[in-house]
Every structure is written in C-alpha cells, then in structure tokens.
Design an enzyme around this catalytic site. Structure first.
Site, PDB file in Angstrom:
ATOM      1  N   ASP A 140       0.917  -1.332   0.075  1.00 19.57           N
ATOM      2  CA  ASP A 140      -0.031   0.047   0.074  1.00 19.57           C
ATOM      3  C   ASP A 140       0.859   1.133  -0.097  1.00 19.57           C
ATOM      4  O   ASP A 140       1.824   1.264   0.327  1.00 19.57           O
ATOM      5  CB  ASP A 140      -0.948  -0.034   1.056  1.00 19.57           C
ATOM      6  CG  ASP A 140      -0.075   0.190   2.492  1.00 19.57           C
ATOM      7  OD1 ASP A 140       0.744  -0.882   2.435  1.00 19.57           O
ATOM      8  OD2 ASP A 140      -0.314   0.720   3.410  1.00 19.57           O
ATOM      9  N   GLU A 141       0.378   2.298  -0.475  1.00 18.00           N
ATOM     10  CA  GLU A 141       0.681   3.793  -0.305  1.00 18.00           C
ATOM     11  C   GLU A 141       2.201   3.903  -0.659  1.00 18.00           C
ATOM     12  O   GLU A 141       3.114   4.270  -0.089  1.00 18.00           O
ATOM     13  CB  GLU A 141       0.490   4.123   1.152  1.00 18.00           C
ATOM     14  CG  GLU A 141      -0.790   4.251   1.506  1.00 18.00           C
ATOM     15  CD  GLU A 141      -1.061   4.741   2.911  1.00 18.00           C
ATOM     16  OE1 GLU A 141      -1.606   5.560   3.026  1.00 18.00           O
ATOM     17  OE2 GLU A 141      -0.101   4.216   3.759  1.00 18.00           O
ATOM     18  N   VAL A 142       2.606   3.345  -1.873  1.00 10.83           N
ATOM     19  CA  VAL A 142       4.063   3.563  -2.448  1.00 10.83           C
ATOM     20  C   VAL A 142       4.065   5.112  -2.957  1.00 10.83           C
ATOM     21  O   VAL A 142       3.427   5.503  -3.760  1.00 10.83           O
ATOM     22  CB  VAL A 142       4.196   2.511  -3.418  1.00 10.83           C
ATOM     23  CG1 VAL A 142       5.745   2.675  -3.869  1.00 10.83           C
ATOM     24  CG2 VAL A 142       4.016   1.167  -2.837  1.00 10.83           C
TER      25      VAL A 142
END
Lengths: 586, 586
Positions: free
Chosen positions: B341-343
């Site tokens: 997630d959330e790269v």
C-alpha cells in the site's frame, strides 16, 4: 553518582518522518517535533532562565528540607508529605532498590531548601481562589532554594523542581543552573469529573488528583450526583444514596470517603468544589426523597414520571435548606456549584398545580420565570450557609438576580457563541469560568489536544476590566462514556493542554514547543504511574531491570518504563529517555 | 447450590432515561435498552432455541469433559486447556475461593460433554481459512453436549456455552435448556494490531488474543513492522531489529516470543498472519540493511534520505528471497500479508538510476509499472515458499498480475468507493477482505460501534458468485495513537461489533437487540479481566468481597466486579448483574 545508575548511551531524538502513514485519515496537522529550550517543563513557568551549567544530584545525599528561615517547619505535614512525594518522583530507582540514603555520595546540589516567606504558611488551611501560588526557584550549587509566601506556591515549585531533573548521557540525575519566577495566570484551574453517569472508585479519583497536581490544576469540580445516580451518602438524608445510588453500599461515597478525598486534594493544593445540580438533572434525587420532584401529567392525570425539582412546595425549600446546610459543612471550600443547567420545562407545563402557581405569581407562560423563582430561593438558602456559589450559564441567561460575587460557568455554544457569552457575562460585572472548548469527553481522531491548547478564556471582545473578571476555566470529562476502564488515559495528557493554558503566560502558545515539552511530560506521567495515552507514534520507555509498571489486569499487561538504554538511531522517542541537557540554552 | 453464592436481590434493569443529558454534544442516536431474548450471547449463533426451563450448575460438581464417543481425548492439550479456561470463566468465584471441587453438590447439568465427531480432531494442527468452526450445542439435564467436527468448532461452542450461564435471582449459576446450531458466516474474521508505530508488550498482545476468542475472531493480522520501527527479530538478518527497533533488546519480538504468541493464538483457534509490508512503509528496514532502500536525489546528488525498497537491484531480490524464506518458516499460517500500500513515487522519480531502468524497461514515466515490476518479482519469491498471499488493494488497482487465490484487502475510500472496489475485485474473480469501515483507530464521540455494526462486506452490487468471494473482514487498530496505556479499552467492545457482523447471519442487524446483548458482553469481558470501555452510562459491576480486578497502576485504581448485590431501583445497569433468566422466552 548513584551506584545503581546504569551507564547508557542516550542520543538525541530527531524529527520523525510524519508525512506518509495516515491511511487517508489524517485530520489534524502534526506539530514538528523539535527540542524545546525549556526541556520538559509543563506548564511553562512565567519566567525561566536556564543555564547550560549542569549539576549532579545523588539520591544518596540529596535532600528536600525546610530552609532555616522558613516560617514552616517539621510540624507542617503538608510540606513534609510533599518532600517525601517529590523525593520519590525524582529518585524512583533508588527508592525501588531500597537504597540507603545515609551513604555519603556528594551531590553538586545537596539540598533543595524550601522557604515559606510569610508569617502564616497556611499549612493547615484549605486552598482558596485567593490562595497565593507564586514561588521563586533558584537552582545552584551547593543548594537550590525554593521561596514561596505560602505552602501553595511551595507545592507548585516542588513540581517544577522535579520537572527540571533529567538523566544525562550516562543516566545520572542532573539539573541545570536555573532561575524561575512563577505564578498562575488564572486563579481557578479546574477539572470536572462526573461520578453519577458512572461511579468512579475512590482510587481513580485519587490518581487523577495526583495527576492534576503534576499539571498545576487547583480545583477538583466534583459533579457528584446527577439524574443517573446519587452516590453522595448524606447523613441528613441517607435515603438519597440508599435509593438513588447504583448500589447502596458499594457505589457510594461515605462521609469518610469524602473527607479523605478532600484531604488528599488539600495536600496537593487542590480545592474540592462539589456540585449538586438542581432543579434539573435530579432524577436520582427523587428516588429517596418523596415529593421533591414535580409529578408530570399526561392529560389530566399523573403519568407516573417526574420532572425537575418541584418549585412550588415549601417542603422543597425545607429540604434544600437542610441538605445544603449539611453540604456546606462537609465541603470546606468557600464555593458550592449549584448547577442550574438544562431545565426541561415540559413536565412543569403539564402539571396543573404548577400552572395554577404560575397564574398566581403572574408568570404567564414564561417558565423561565418559574426557574428563576426556584433558583432565587435556592441562592438565598445557600447564602445563609456563607458559601459563594458557582452556576452554569443558563441561570444568568434566564435573568436570575445573582450576588455580585457569583461565578458564572460558561459551557455552551461554538467559539463565537461562547466568546459572546463571556463578553456578556463580564459586561454585567460577573466573574466567569470557561469550559466550552474543554469538554474532553468529546473525542476525535488525531491530536485534539491542540484545539484545547489554542483556546483562550480571555479571547473575547471586552475591556481590560472585563478580562480581569475571568477567573479561569475547567476541563470537563462528563461520564457518559468513561469509567475506571478508560477514564485516565482519555483524560491525560489531553487535560494537560488546558493546564498550561490556565497557568502559563498568555503568550505561551507555540504549538511546536508545547508538543516537544508535552511529549516528555506525558512520559513523566507514565513513569509516575498514570497511564497517559500517547500523543503520536513513538517508543514507550522501559524500566526492565528496575521494575515493571503494571497497567493491566490480572497481571496480563505491563508497560515498560524508562531505565537503561534510550533513544537511538533517529527514531521518534516521544521524549522518553532523551538527554535533556543538550536541549538547554543559556 | 454453591455454598459460596450470596443470596441477593437482583431486579430487572429498566430503560434508562437517555434523552436529556447530552450537553449539546449528542452525535449518535442511542439505541433502546431492552431485554434481548438471546441474553448475553455475542456474537449471536446462527440458530438458537432457548427454553424458559432453567437448570442449576454447581461449581463443585459440574465438569467439562470429553464425550466417550469423541475422537479427541486427554492427549489433546488444546481442548484440555480450553476446558480449564472455561471452567474458570464460568466459576470465577469458586475458583478464587479455592473451592474443593470434589464435594458433591448436585448440578442439574452435571457435565458438558465435548464430542469431536470427525476422525481427525485437528488438535495438533494450525487453524486455517478452511477450518471447520461449526458446532452443535444441546443443553439439557443431566448433561449438555457440544458436538463439533473439529476442535475449532469445540472452542467456539465452549465460548457459547459459557455465555449461556447466568446468575439467577439468588445469584446461583444457571443455564436454560437450549439448542444451538452454529457456524461462521465468514471464514476470515480478523483483527489487525500494529506493533511498529508503538511497540506493544507481549502481554498486551496475549490479552487481546484472549478477547478475540471471546468474540469468535479467528485471525490476528500482525502488522509487525513499518516505517517507524522493526521489532521483528530476524535470525537471518539480526541487524534489522538491532538497528531498526525502538530498542534492540527491550522493544523486539524474539523468535521465542513469536512462537509463544502463535501457540497462544492456536490454542484459541486463531491464525497469526504476519504482514511484512513492502516496497513502501520500509524506512525502519533501511537502517539495518544496506542498499535495500532507494536513495532519493535532490537535483543531481543524493539527498541523504531514502524512499521505498530499491526495485532495480538484484541484491534486493536476494534479500527478499532469504527474508521471506525465514518468515515462511517462522509463521506457520498458509498466508503472508505482503502489504503493497501507499507507495510514494517521488523518491523513485528523483533517482537517475531508477530513471535509466525505467527507460530500459520501456516503462515511460509510469511508476506504477515499476511498482508492479517489484511486486511481481516479490510474489514470485513468496510463491516459492508455498505460501498464499494477502495484499492491500493498491496492488490490484495498479494492475499487478496475481495468483488466482490471492486475497485482496480493501481499506480505502468512503462507503460508495469501497463497495465499488469490492465489486471490481470480485468481478475479477479474486477473493477479498473488507476493512474500510472498521478502522477502529478512528474514534469519535458517542456510540460509534453502531456504524461498525451496520457495515456489511457483502453489501455491494455483484452476483452471488461475487459475494461468495468475500472471505470476511478485519477490524484494524493502527498504532499512531495507541500503546499499552489505552489500546485495550479503545478496542473493546468496539471490535465486538465487527465480530458479530462477521460471524452471525446477515439478517442479524437489530441494533437495539445487539445493544442489549453487547452491554452484557462488555460486562463479561470486564469480569474476565479485559478493561473494555463502557458503551454508555451505567453501573460498573462489583466484586467487593470476592476480590478486586486491578486495572490501574501502582495499585491506585480498582474496578469492582460483580458479586453480591446487583441492579436495583430501575437504574441503568449496562447489564452487569441482571438476572438473565427473566429475559428468556421459549
């Protein structure tokens, strides 16, 4: 050096990378975690001069003692108790290991001399709204001196002194050369706890009084009874708690419980202001006192339910006279909070006897006149007990005539509304207290302490004379959703924000600086035994070798406290274990 | 009758007057407090037939035993441990008083016989997503019988049996004639705890695993590492925790800690799914593993800070191969959660080597292609360990090719958005888990359990086949604002709402009925030692004579548990001490 101190490497904490982990749920901007020049001081004293010169303290030789010149001596148990308490806060490790303090390890600062400068120390008095809480603290080698006109200032200064002590890079107890002159901005710095919606065990109350002292609060507003239960055990009317408490034996405060709480508070310079809220919020009173509440009607017959106190019966005033006579002796404080908020008129309106009375009195259909009629008589009754009174804002909003020294407690509305109310109340010449922005029962995701911190009770349109009528404020934790399971971490450190706002200078409002100090203050509260919740991500401190702080239940949950080791490698520390010395500047 | 039971008068609680005390701050409508026909059952079993015929249980003679026909016997320590645990839950008073169980006090129900019906009880196995948790419970005189194909169903049935036992009007342990057939609606009922943002002491994790079992959760999603700290002690790469944990000795989970947690969970039918989130959320990894993270550039030179895992180096994949090989052996569960997630692409974009690689691969400027490149290789690596994987929804949103049995974890967006995502994911044929409405780190004033309760993971536009791809959901308590001081009361009983949603039939959605049961379930959790916070106003239960449940610190804070006495005079009870018998119907 204390023999038991571990040699450790403490590195400075650096700013943690806040930016990326909010899972789309960030509401409040995070302050920057820097180093405050004021270390962990909370609330910030009025004037602080701190040097980089650091002194060592040895638990084996350091002592808190009465200064020779002090008007207070060994007979003042309030101060002697406080010396012991702060000695234990400052040297928890040596205490735990039962270290023999007679061993002669030299301290750079060998003594803190506490000097009460006025002839009457007030050692055996109760604190009041006019108590002098000022003090001056001078930390130097070989002795530190704490001067205060009264014991109340000495208590505040002892807390400040304890907050100046830090562990250096080797874990050694240290304190910097420091000069502090301090006094509170506001005389009334209160915390309201509600023991009606949920009963709070005495020990929960005591623990929170302790935490209040660490935050320089000085008023415990005890919202002791309400609709839900009546835990106050009255000697005059024992049926009130017998019938109105959640349980007549286990969920009550006996006379000796109340006495103990008042004395525990007094020893910490905290007033106990009891609130017995009428005429609304009295459902639990009606269970043990026949005819006290108004019978509500459904059409032409009683519905079986009851409304506010019945204001048209002489028996009501006979009861109130006897009840408040007792209350005025049980609670030594000069003030009683009489409530007066949120009176629902619908039951009064339904009752034909009340209707008749309204007509006789010429009140028309204005039931606020009936409320005023009741309150007026109640105030007259309480006046005969020689007590001052505090009331919620509705009473003045409804035009009740009040004594000039009445304290109006503002709690309603949004910012614009409460500021307008503060302006109105003070324009009328009344003293006032603010609570609206400090309803800590209101919770939200994120760092909501900041909103509490930013509110200022003197921030309204008014003259200087009006501003001077603001005596302070109160944080409120209403009891709908808190009991012994969650009250304490929900309250601290959020209430600390209110504590600083009410004590420190009005220009102390740098949120980043406050954040840095508050993180450390929170760690200190945890170390002293209060499970104050975290402000943000970070490492909990640990006290693995020295003992375990048990927060949990059935021995299941530990929290580890600070001891050896510390903060390393640039992780966020939330301040626990950070070497404060490196934060000081001259 | 048990000799130690006190004769008490327990009266029914009546509806408390909610309406007036909200101080202008009421957000959520309060449910009505009535009596549920299902007593204190939580989560509600699939099929319950309860009679008004009540039987007495004596702690002196009642036993939980293996049925003669059972495929499981004395060698199954999982069940034997569970029998002891539930015996103590059911008879806490006699346990505390060290009562001699050999005394022959007759019980109307003398035994609960536990009958594992399939040849392989799975006693020594780990639970899995396909584990059979069904059971049938028949309570009658002289014996009650709990039939389950596997030990997992027996564990669930033991919890249900314990929830059927109540104190009658005289305080005597009682249970009604009852027939229950039960099984979970969803196979994956998880709780995520985050041990990176704050380290959680092992005992906090164990306490919450215990509470999970009471709520029939079966997956502990251990978000063990993240940007903030790396407490997982790796045998292969010890530098990861040595450098990346908040403290290398005290704030780590050693291999034996992890093993203990997994076994503690297994004994309660709970899987431990570890999450090692990459390529983002890895700042703490970089401290102990050189060249793992991408160096960010400021103009033409490295800025000194680091971004996500560096996806262009072979060493990265060598590391991941060895690391996940270890993880796959340490954690026996068939699934690993790989995050994803959330790269944040900004660091990758700044790095000239990454830019060159992008060009070589023909990715243009689409960095999600680089992310996919990394994830693809990671998935291939993990596939060689014979593990299945779970990933956060971004991975599929970015178009990474996934194995057909991959579990997609939905966590983003508002209701409309997450329902659309559930529809998309299942339309693509993937299995999915929902968490969006169950981010319990999000707090608000009022009864927010209701919102969690009302969310349904199958509530989206899709075919029956799509709905079947929903394997369940997870409550998440991210660690920004919780540690050992406040985690447990913040989690319970709010997570219980998710527990019922994931276990009970989809038509179980009467908030009023749930409220009545949940209040009692919360009391039960407190009585068993978990400081679950209150749902609303009411009386805390008490156990004055029998012992004190210490919630507090330094011995300061008690919570009083239920014992003699009870609820009287129409006060709100929140269910503690209410005679359940009067609530049953046939």
């Amino acid at each position: 050096m204390i023999a038991t101190l571990k040699f450790t490497t403490l590195l400075l904490a650096v700013v943690v990378c806040w930016a990326t982990q909010d899972y789309g749920y960030k509401d409040v901007e995070e302050p920057t975690l820097g180093d405050s020049q004021y270390g962990s001081l909370w609330p910030l004293p009025q004037k602080v001069q701190m040097s980089t010169v650091a002194f060592k303290l040895s638990g084996a030789s350091f002592q808190i003692v009465d200064a020779k010149e002090s008007s207070s001596g060994a007979s003042c148990s309030l101060l002697q108790n406080a010396y012991r308490r702060y000695d234990e806060y400052i040297f928890p490790i040596s205490r735990m290991q039962g270290q023999n303090k007679k061993k002669a390890f030299a301290s750079d600062v060998s003594e803190l001399q506490v000097w009460i400068t006025s002839a009457d120390s007030e050692c055996d008095s109760y604190p009041s709204v006019t108590s002098d809480e000022s003090y001056e603290l001078s930390v130097d080698s070989p002795v530190a001196v704490l001067k205060a006109p009264k014991v109340w200032g000495a208590l505040r200064g002892l807390e400040t002194f304890s907050q100046l002590v830090y562990d250096d890079e080797y874990g050694a107890k240290s304190i910097n050369r420091t000069e502090i002159q301090d006094f509170p901005r506001f005389a009334h710095r209160g915390l309201l706890l509600d023991t009606s919606r949920h009963f709070l065990p005495i020990k929960v109350i005591l623990a929170n009084l302790e935490a209040m002292a660490w935050n320089k609060f000085n008023v415990f507003h005890w919202h002791i009874v309400d609709d839900h239960s009546f835990p106050y055990m009255s000697r005059t009317f024992p049926q009130l708690s017998q019938q109105g408490a959640y349980h007549p034996y286990t969920h009550v405060y006996t006379p000796s419980d109340v006495k103990m709480i008042i004395e525990f508070a007094r020893l910490r310079g905290i007033r106990v202001v009891s609130e017995f809220d009428t005429p609304g919020h009295t459902q639990s009173w009606g269970k043990g006192q026949k005819d006290l509440l108004t019978p509500c009607y459904s059409g032409t017959s009683p519905s079986g339910s009851f409304g506010p106190v019945n204001p048209i019966l002489n028996t009501t005033y006979d009861f109130m006279t006897m009840f408040f006579k007792e209350v005025s002796t049980v609670f030594p404080d000069a003030y009683i909070h009489l409530g007066g908020d949120e009176v629902d008129f619908s039951c009064w309106k339904s009752n034909p006897d009340i209707q008749k009375f309204m007509a006789q009195q010429g009140f028309g259909t204005d039931y606020s006149k009936l409320e005023s009629f009741y309150i007026q008589r109640l105030l007259d009754i309480v006046t005969t007990t020689n007590k001052g009174y505090m009331i919620w804002q509705e009473v003045i909003d409804n035009g009740v005539k009040l004594k000039a020294d009445t304290l109006i407690h503002v709690w309603k509305g949004n910012q614009q509304q409460y500021q307008a109310e503060m302006a109105r109340v003070t324009a009328s010449g009344y003293q006032t207290l603010l609570s609206t922005p400090w309803y800590l029962n209101r919770i939200s995701y994120g760092q909501d302490w900041q909103a509490a911190y930013k509110a200022d009770p003197q921030d309204f349109n008014g003259t200087d004379a009006q501003k001077k009528l603001v005596v302070g404020g109160e944080a409120c934790l209403w009891g709908e959703f808190v009991d012994a399971t969650n009250l304490t971490p929900r309250l601290w450190p959020r209430a600390s924000a209110v504590g600083e706002r009410l004590w420190s200078d009005k220009d102390v409002k740098d949120t980043n600086d406050a954040y840095s100090r508050l993180i450390q203050h929170r760690c200190r509260m945890v170390q002293r035994g209060i499970p104050a919740e975290p402000l943000f991500t970070g490492k909990a401190s640990h006290l693995v070798e020295q003992g375990i702080l048990v927060l949990g239940i059935h021995g299941l949950i530990d929290v580890q406290l600070e001891g050896e080791g510390g903060v390393a490698r640039g992780q966020s520390s939330q301040g626990c274990g950070v070497a404060l010395k490196q934060r000081r500047k001259d």
